[in-house]
Design a protein around this motif. Structure first.
Motif, short mmCIF file in Angstrom:
data_model
loop_
_atom_site.label_atom_id
_atom_site.label_comp_id
_atom_site.label_asym_id
_atom_site.label_seq_id
_atom_site.Cartn_x
_atom_site.Cartn_y
_atom_site.Cartn_z
N MET A 182 0.84 -1.19 0.00
CA MET A 182 0.00 0.00 0.00
C MET A 182 0.88 1.24 0.00
N ALA B 91 -3.65 0.69 -3.10
CA ALA B 91 -3.48 -0.68 -2.61
C ALA B 91 -3.35 -1.58 -3.83
N TYR B 92 -2.31 -2.40 -3.84
CA TYR B 92 -2.04 -3.28 -4.96
C TYR B 92 -2.65 -4.64 -4.69
N ILE C 11 -8.75 -0.94 4.48
CA ILE C 11 -9.00 -1.67 3.24
C ILE C 11 -8.94 -3.15 3.60
N ARG D 266 -5.57 -3.90 5.76
CA ARG D 266 -4.53 -2.91 6.00
C ARG D 266 -5.22 -1.60 6.33
#
Length: 142
Positions: free
Chosen positions: A41, A54-55, A75, A102
């Motif tokens: 993130m 955010a990946y 998230i 997260r």
């Protein structure tokens, strides 16, 4: 050339160059819950807002939950294995159901004007900052 071949052991540990490396890897493995994964993130201060990325590669938009609660942006991702994948005769299977959460505290985050978009595995959340109102009013004298 052999060093370019990825190494996987039964327990997911990398080859240890010393006893300390092996011990560190075992402690990381023991302390991490098996059903959770972390995702990277990024949080950027844009001046009048924050941009949080955010990946979440391979995650469906329906599996993502985003909320802002008293300045804390959370998230959460919950991915479940599809029913049609169960019972197949896999030689190797690395995908499992997992969940991850997260969060980041944004002290001056506004509750209005939030936006989020998800494209190409990247969730981008824009969080405006609270505009500070001054309670001082200048009064002109006639």
């Amino acid at each position: 050339m052999a060093s370019m071949v990825p190494y996987r052991s039964v327990f997911g540990l990398r080859p240890a160059t010393s006893l300390f490396d092996a011990f560190d890897d075992m402690m990381d493995l023991a302390s991490a819950p098996m059903s959770t994964k972390a995702f990277p993130m990024d949080v950027e201060d844009k001046g009048d807002s924050y941009e949080v990325k955010a990946y979440l590669t391979g995650v469906s938009k329906d599996d993502i939950d985003v909320e802002l609660n008293e300045g804390r942006l959370s998230i959460a991702v919950k991915v479940e294995e599809k029913e049609e994948d169960k019972g197949k005769n896999y030689l190797q299977k690395e995908f499992t159901s997992y969940s991850a959460t997260r969060g980041v505290y944004l002290k001056d985050a506004a509750c209005e004007g939030l936006s989020a978009r998800y494209a190409d595995g990247v969730l981008t959340v824009s969080v405006p900052k609270i505009v500070e109102k001054k309670n001082v009013t200048k009064i002109s004298i006639d």
